[in-house]
Each structure stands twice: as structure tokens, then as C-alpha cells.
Design a protein around this motif. Structure first.
Motif, mmCIF file in Angstrom:
data_model
loop_
_atom_site.group_PDB
_atom_site.id
_atom_site.type_symbol
_atom_site.label_atom_id
_atom_site.label_comp_id
_atom_site.label_asym_id
_atom_site.label_seq_id
_atom_site.Cartn_x
_atom_site.Cartn_y
_atom_site.Cartn_z
ATOM 1 N N LYS A 55 0.849 -1.187 0.055
ATOM 2 C CA LYS A 55 -0.135 -0.131 -0.055
ATOM 3 C C LYS A 55 0.760 1.289 0.037
ATOM 4 O O LYS A 55 1.175 1.763 0.886
ATOM 5 C CB LYS A 55 -0.944 0.145 1.260
ATOM 6 N N GLU A 61 2.341 5.066 -0.701
ATOM 7 C CA GLU A 61 2.048 6.488 -0.427
ATOM 8 C C GLU A 61 2.141 7.034 -1.926
ATOM 9 O O GLU A 61 3.255 6.927 -2.509
ATOM 10 C CB GLU A 61 2.772 7.264 0.296
ATOM 11 N N LYS A 116 -7.306 11.036 -7.708
ATOM 12 C CA LYS A 116 -7.125 11.121 -6.653
ATOM 13 C C LYS A 116 -8.301 10.436 -5.603
ATOM 14 O O LYS A 116 -8.309 9.242 -4.948
ATOM 15 C CB LYS A 116 -6.789 12.357 -5.686
ATOM 16 N N GLU A 154 -8.585 6.742 -3.887
ATOM 17 C CA GLU A 154 -8.716 6.705 -2.632
ATOM 18 C C GLU A 154 -10.035 5.823 -2.332
ATOM 19 O O GLU A 154 -9.992 4.942 -1.556
ATOM 20 C CB GLU A 154 -8.993 7.845 -2.087
ATOM 21 N N GLU A 155 -11.097 5.966 -3.332
ATOM 22 C CA GLU A 155 -12.219 4.988 -3.160
ATOM 23 C C GLU A 155 -11.906 3.424 -3.487
ATOM 24 O O GLU A 155 -12.395 2.633 -2.822
ATOM 25 C CB GLU A 155 -13.441 5.650 -4.191
ATOM 26 N N LYS A 156 -11.124 3.040 -4.449
ATOM 27 C CA LYS A 156 -11.003 1.865 -4.845
ATOM 28 C C LYS A 156 -10.050 1.059 -3.601
ATOM 29 O O LYS A 156 -10.332 0.120 -3.671
ATOM 30 C CB LYS A 156 -10.639 1.931 -6.176
ATOM 31 N N TYR A 157 -8.714 1.701 -3.463
ATOM 32 C CA TYR A 157 -7.873 1.000 -2.897
ATOM 33 C C TYR A 157 -7.549 1.695 -1.492
ATOM 34 O O TYR A 157 -6.878 1.036 -0.648
ATOM 35 C CB TYR A 157 -6.488 1.115 -3.804
ATOM 36 N N GLY A 158 -8.023 2.821 -1.240
ATOM 37 C CA GLY A 158 -7.829 3.394 0.186
ATOM 38 C C GLY A 158 -6.075 4.009 0.301
ATOM 39 O O GLY A 158 -5.667 4.306 1.393
ATOM 40 N N PHE A 159 -5.588 4.184 -0.687
ATOM 41 C CA PHE A 159 -4.231 4.472 -0.969
ATOM 42 C C PHE A 159 -4.265 6.041 -0.717
ATOM 43 O O PHE A 159 -5.032 6.780 -0.836
ATOM 44 C CB PHE A 159 -3.373 4.298 -2.271
ATOM 45 N N LYS A 160 -2.932 6.305 0.238
ATOM 46 C CA LYS A 160 -2.942 7.865 0.471
ATOM 47 C C LYS A 160 -2.345 8.710 -0.613
ATOM 48 O O LYS A 160 -1.274 8.144 -1.131
ATOM 49 C CB LYS A 160 -1.841 7.960 1.995
ATOM 50 N N CYS A 161 -3.001 9.506 -1.025
ATOM 51 C CA CYS A 161 -2.371 10.340 -2.255
ATOM 52 C C CYS A 161 -2.124 11.615 -1.930
ATOM 53 O O CYS A 161 -2.886 12.291 -1.080
ATOM 54 C CB CYS A 161 -3.354 10.229 -3.143
#
Length: 442
Positions: free
Chosen positions: A402, A404, A419, A423-430
Motif C-alpha cells: 500500500k 503513498e 485521487k 482513494e475510493e477503490k484502494y484506500g491509498f494515501k495520495c
């Protein structure tokens, strides 16, 4: 450890990123700003000391990633430049062509000279895909990005962290080149976002639209003008048009390739079949006598003679965003003719002549004259060599970690949309960096 963003931030061009720790400084890309309102940045001093760079890594040969390398050398860069073998081959012809444009097309002054280009080429060390180079304890690995010949995604194992620079990511199932190959691990990812808010038309649908546009234009007695990037898009178009003729979807049409650079690039493509996908290899091994009538236009005088052709010609010329090159003259002679068509098959950055035409301006300034736009304008997004939103999200799905993410190479509204999708699909910090911003990583 820090990462600095010097270009391609909330804009599409000017790729330039720097990573440093206490003892090493790595530069990834050093490209030209091509948007009108940002071109002045090409003439400003670098916001870092080129003499302190330990190594440069180049993702691919497009000028918005590579064209300031000679300026970098001119201002003191002495280290190795790492890139793929095919990128080195393309870079030589592209840098000399860029210098010729600077000399001929009203630049304030050339950014560098021939000697600076030769020094860049001497400093290049090639690294094939999937091989690992160890530099001062830093592991460098390149993956096939599938964007143009030799394009790479860069993975660095630096200070115990995996840092990935996507470069420009290509399409899945696109002609000639293999599909993009994403790394599987990253702690930090600098990710392109050019088409992060839209989905391209399917390739086959786009090919049908292109063929129909050509037929309709020829039936009206006009010419088809295609502004195309000399490296990548032109080779794709020639391949697609040739295949359409072989399949009987088009008559053997006259195609004028009015770009010495594109001709040289096509030869380089043909010299690297090891990078082709299976379909392109089959085409190479089974040439057909039925094909387009391809004419290479070499000299300026030969280019001017095309102005006397009023119908049934496909003219492919650069630059792809209509910011210079021979395409300007073909637009000058055809854009005010209702029977003609202008077909855009690539991204048009804000502020460029191509973008103004695509956005529907009724009159455009070409060669100092305001000319009405009467030709039919097509924008066929399915030919883009950039991954779209869904393809970028699929590329991210290969990551087992995961990361950044730092989003670059996109207009502000596009990056914001992308972005949200990540964030919606993977929850990664962007993060969305500003130019000259710095982030602590690791």
C-alpha cells in the motif's frame, strides 16, 4: 530522505523529480515544459545544482521527459544517465531535432548546442528491462511501461524503501508494443495522471472512426491532416492504416509522412523487434504486398509541394500539439477548407494550438494570420498511448503493498478526480505536489 518535485506538477509536461539522502542525489527525468504559459521555465536556472547529482534515470525519450538533459550537462552534470537501449537510440534523434526546432522557430535562444547533446549521449549507460543495476548500494530496476519504444517504469531500492516512478504508462492491447508491466512492490509511487478522469474509446471502435473519417473526407474531396508525435503515435498510425488496407477496410491510400524525425524513429522501431508484441512480430514476418502508399517527405521543398495536393491525401506531421513543425503549414493551407478534416489522436495540453482547435475555437492564429476553422475536427481518444483511468487503476492493482502516492502529469481537475478514484477503490494515501515542493519519505 527527501523527494523534490520540479516539474509535471498540476500540469502535464516538464517531468523532473529528485530524491536525496545524506550522501546520494538521484534525478529522474529532465523534460521540457511545453504549455505556453510555462515555457519560460525552460530558460530559468535549475532549482538544484546539476554538479551534485550522482545519477540520472530517464524513463523515456519524449521531450517533456528528456529535452533538458543537454542543458543539465551544459550547467555541470557529469554523472551517468541510465535508460533503456531503445530510449538511447531514440534520444539521439530527438534531441538533435529539438535543437533544430529551437534554432528555426523563434525561440529566444537555443537552450544548448550540439556538443551538449554529444556529451549527454556519452554519459548514457543502458539498462535492459528486468536487470538490476547496483549504484552505491542503490538498486535500480526498469520495467516495460508500454508507452513508446523503450519506455520504462523505474523502481529504486533506496534506504531500504522501494520508490517507483511510473513514467508514462501505456495501454493494454495496443499495437506494436507489449502491455505495461507494473512492479509488484512500492513504498512510494510517483504516478502519472494524464487521463486519470476518463476512459478511452475502445481501440477497434477508434479504428472504425478513423477509417470512416478518412472515407468521408475523401468523398468530399478534401485532405486528412493528422498532427502526430513523431515517436510512438506515428508508428502506431502507420501500423493501423497498413493493417486496415490489408484487411480491405481501406483502399491503398496515399499517406505522406512529413517528418524526417518520424522516418528515423520508424527505422529505430524496426531495429528493436525484441520489444514487439506477438501480433506485430507476425506482421513483420509475413509482409503483404497490399499496403498503404507511403511517401517519406524529406526536404522543406518536398513538404511545400504537398500544398498543391487538394484531395485524397493523408498527411501525418509533427508536432503532435501543433506547437511547431511542418504540421503548422499543412493546417495553414487546409484548416479553412470545409472539405478537409483535422484528426487529433493524442493529448493536447492547455495553451497549445492543438488544444485551441480541439476546444472549438472558430478562428486560430497560424503563422501570424487569423484563420477561420472550417475543416471538420475529430478527436479520437482511443489512439492515446497513455493509459486511461481504468487502465491506471488496473495497473495499481498489481501492487502487493500500500504505497503513498504522489500524483503528477495531469491537469489539476484531472488529478483531483483520479485521487478520488484511487482513494475510493484502494484506500491509498495520495498527495498532489506543487512545483518546488519537498516531501520527507522513508
Amino acid at each position: 530522505m527527501k523527494i523534490h518535485f520540479f516539474g509535471a506538477t498540476k500540469t502535464v509536461t516538464g517531468s523532473c523529480f529528485l530524491i536525496e539522502n545524506e550522501k546520494d542525489t538521484i534525478l529522474v527525468d529532465c523534460g521540457l515544459f511545453q504549455e505556453d504559459e510555462k515555457e519560460y521555465l525552460n530558460y530559468e536556472p535549475f532549482p538544484f545544482n546539476p554538479r551534485k547529482i550522482n545519477i540520472v534515470i530517464l524513463t523515456h525519450a519524449h521531450l517533456d521527459h528528456s529535452a533538458l538533459l543537454p542543458k543539465l550537462v551544459k550547467e555541470g552534470l557529469r554523472c551517468k544517465i541510465i535508460t533503456t537501449p531503445a530510449t538511447k537510440d531514440l534520444l539521439e534523434i530527438m534531441l538533435f531535432d529539438a535543437l533544430k526546432v529551437q534554432k528555426n522557430e523563434n525561440y529566444k535562444q537555443p537552450l544548448y548546442d550540439e556538443e551538449n547533446i554529444y556529451r549527454v549521449l556519452k554519459q548514457i549507460e543502458t539498462l535492459p528491462y528486468q536487470k538490476t543495476l547496483n549504484f552505491n548500494g542503490i538498486e535500480i530496476k526498469l520495467y516495460d511501461a508500454g508507452h513508446i519504444l523503450g519506455s520504462a517504469t523505474v523502481q529504486l531500492n533506496f534506504n531500504g524503501k522501494k520508490i517507483v516512478f511510473s513514467g508514462d504508462i501505456g495501454r493494454t492491447g495496443y499495437p506494436i508494443l507489449r502491455d505495461p508491466e507494473p512492479p509488484q512492490e512500492a513504498d512510494y509511487l510517483v504516478l502519472e495522471s494524464t487521463y486519470g478522469n476518463r476512459v478511452h474509446k475502445g481501440l477497434e471502435e477508434s479504428i472504425k472512426e478513423l477509417i470512416q473519417a478518412i472515407k468521408d473526407t475523401f468523398n468530399k474531396g478534401g485532405n486528412v491532416i493528422i498532427p502526430a508525435f513523431a515517436v510512438g503515435r506515428t508508428q502506431d498510425l502507420l501500423y493501423i492504416l497498413n493493417r486496415a488496407v490489408r484487411q480491405g477496410l481501406l483502399q491503398p491510400v496515399n499517406v505522406y509522412l512529413d517528418s524526417p524525425l518520424a522516418e528515423e524513429a520508424t527505422k529505430i522501431y524496426l531495429s528493436h523487434p525484441e520489444l514487439f508484441d506477438d501480433e506485430a512480430l507476425r506482421e513483420m514476418r509475413n509482409p503483404s504486398r497490399t499496403s498503404i502508399k507511403l511517401h517519406f517527405v524529406k526536404t522543406v521543398d518536398e513538404s511545400k509541394k504537398l500544398n498543391s495536393i487538394k484531395s485524397n491525401a493523408i498527411i501525418i506531421a509533427g508536432s503532435g500539439m501543433c506547437q511547431g513543425g511542418r504540421v503548422i503549414y499543412h493546417l495553414y493551407h487546409n484548416i479553412d477548407r470545409e472539405e478537409c478534416s483535422i484528426i487529433f489522436v493524442g493529448f493536447q495540453a492547455k495553451g497549445t494550438l492543438g488544444r485551441k482547435i480541439v476546444d472549438g475555437e472558430k478562428e486560430v492564429s497560424i503563422l501570424g494570420r487569423l484563420i477561420p476553422v472550417r475543416a471538420k475536427i475529430y478527436t479520437i481518444g482511443g489512439f492515446s498511448a497513455h493509459a486511461d483511468r481504468d487502465e491506471l487503476l488496473k495497473w495499481l492493482a498489481a501492487l502487493r503493498s500500500k504505497p503513498e502516492i504522489f500524483l503528477v502529469h495531469g491537469e489539476p481537475e484531472v488529478i483531483e478526480s483520479f485521487k478520488g478514484a484511487i482513494e475510493e477503490k484502494y484506500g491509498f494515501k495520495c498527495q498532489i505536489p506543487e512545483r518546488l515542493s519537498t516531501y520527507e519519505i522513508g
